[in-house]
Write an enzyme that holds these catalytic residues in place. Sequence first.
Site, PDB file in Angstrom:
ATOM      1  N   CYS A 172       0.855  -1.247  -0.076  1.00 49.49           N
ATOM      2  CA  CYS A 172       0.127   0.049  -0.092  1.00 49.49           C
ATOM      3  C   CYS A 172       0.942   1.310   0.130  1.00 49.49           C
ATOM      4  O   CYS A 172       1.580   1.573  -1.084  1.00 49.49           O
ATOM      5  CB  CYS A 172      -0.944  -0.061   1.176  1.00 49.49           C
ATOM      6  SG  CYS A 172      -2.293   1.098   0.966  1.00 49.49           S
ATOM      7  N   HIS A 188      -3.811  -5.232   0.775  1.00 49.32           N
ATOM      8  CA  HIS A 188      -3.058  -5.518   2.239  1.00 49.32           C
ATOM      9  C   HIS A 188      -3.186  -6.999   2.492  1.00 49.32           C
ATOM     10  O   HIS A 188      -4.095  -7.443   2.999  1.00 49.32           O
ATOM     11  CB  HIS A 188      -3.859  -4.844   3.302  1.00 49.32           C
ATOM     12  CG  HIS A 188      -3.400  -3.381   3.390  1.00 49.32           C
ATOM     13  ND1 HIS A 188      -2.562  -2.923   4.347  1.00 49.32           N
ATOM     14  CD2 HIS A 188      -3.957  -2.412   2.588  1.00 49.32           C
ATOM     15  CE1 HIS A 188      -2.347  -1.419   4.240  1.00 49.32           C
ATOM     16  NE2 HIS A 188      -3.382  -1.223   3.291  1.00 49.32           N
ATOM     17  N   GLU A 204      -1.403  -8.881   4.459  1.00 47.15           N
ATOM     18  CA  GLU A 204      -1.401  -9.303   5.684  1.00 47.15           C
ATOM     19  C   GLU A 204      -2.539  -9.609   6.505  1.00 47.15           C
ATOM     20  O   GLU A 204      -2.781 -10.293   7.610  1.00 47.15           O
ATOM     21  CB  GLU A 204      -0.796  -8.409   6.531  1.00 47.15           C
ATOM     22  CG  GLU A 204      -1.339  -6.885   6.908  1.00 47.15           C
ATOM     23  CD  GLU A 204      -1.298  -5.894   5.662  1.00 47.15           C
ATOM     24  OE1 GLU A 204      -1.501  -4.520   5.879  1.00 47.15           O
ATOM     25  OE2 GLU A 204      -0.729  -6.073   4.551  1.00 47.15           O
TER      26      GLU A 204
END
Length: 253
Positions: free
Chosen positions: A112, A215, A217
């Site tokens: 990002c 994202h 994660e």
Amino acid sequence: MTGDALDTPSAELNLNHADFAPRDIKTAIIKAGGAPIILPFPDDVTLSAELAEAAVTTFDGLLLPGGPDVDPTLYGEEPGRNIGSVTYPKDRFEQALIKATVAAGKPIFAICRGLQILNVTLGGTLYQDLASQDPDATIRHVQAAPGQYPTHHVTVKAGSQLAKLVGEHAYVNSRHHEAIKKVAPGLQIIATAPDGVIEAVADTRDQQILAVQWHPENLWQQDAAQLRPFTLLVKRAAAVRTAQAFVAQPKVS
């Protein structure tokens, strides 16, 4: 990975400007077999280059996480009315780290904001605000759904390292209003959203740098493929460590 800092005192620890890093990224690195090191930025930007040169000797791969907006003066623009919060010392430290890491031949994975500061550092530019600056950006890039839910698709370049990791069509989350405008020299586009917004880049050889706009994660817990970019970073970092250890071996006469 680089850290962030609170702008206000931490109630839990009674610390001013406590440094922190995203727990989900730390967990993903560990799950992928790596050992995360958090690199806080200095408040004094004149120390950025010196600290970056010292820091690059302590890690084998660099992860640039999401975070605040990138200061537009770094790519020759004044801040528009829709720019968000920026952290100038963080920008300068990450720029120094990127340059030092690239020069050292160590791998980079950016997420990002990380993709954005990477692109700017290498000579590219950004849309400060997609909704007001890019008329072709017709899908919602700042999702209303919780961050762990995917909300739009991306098309990934066939044959790229990213396609090998997540496939040529991935379903991702989206929490950004900045995006790449002009791609930096030395980078190539490897994924786009349905409206053409750039969703991932890599170095032109596709061997050292990988950067995504979403994202992963927050997705890998439900989508195992989204852990693979972290695994690739760890694999590339291990290869660098092995190569450098081999070069450092004393010659036997």
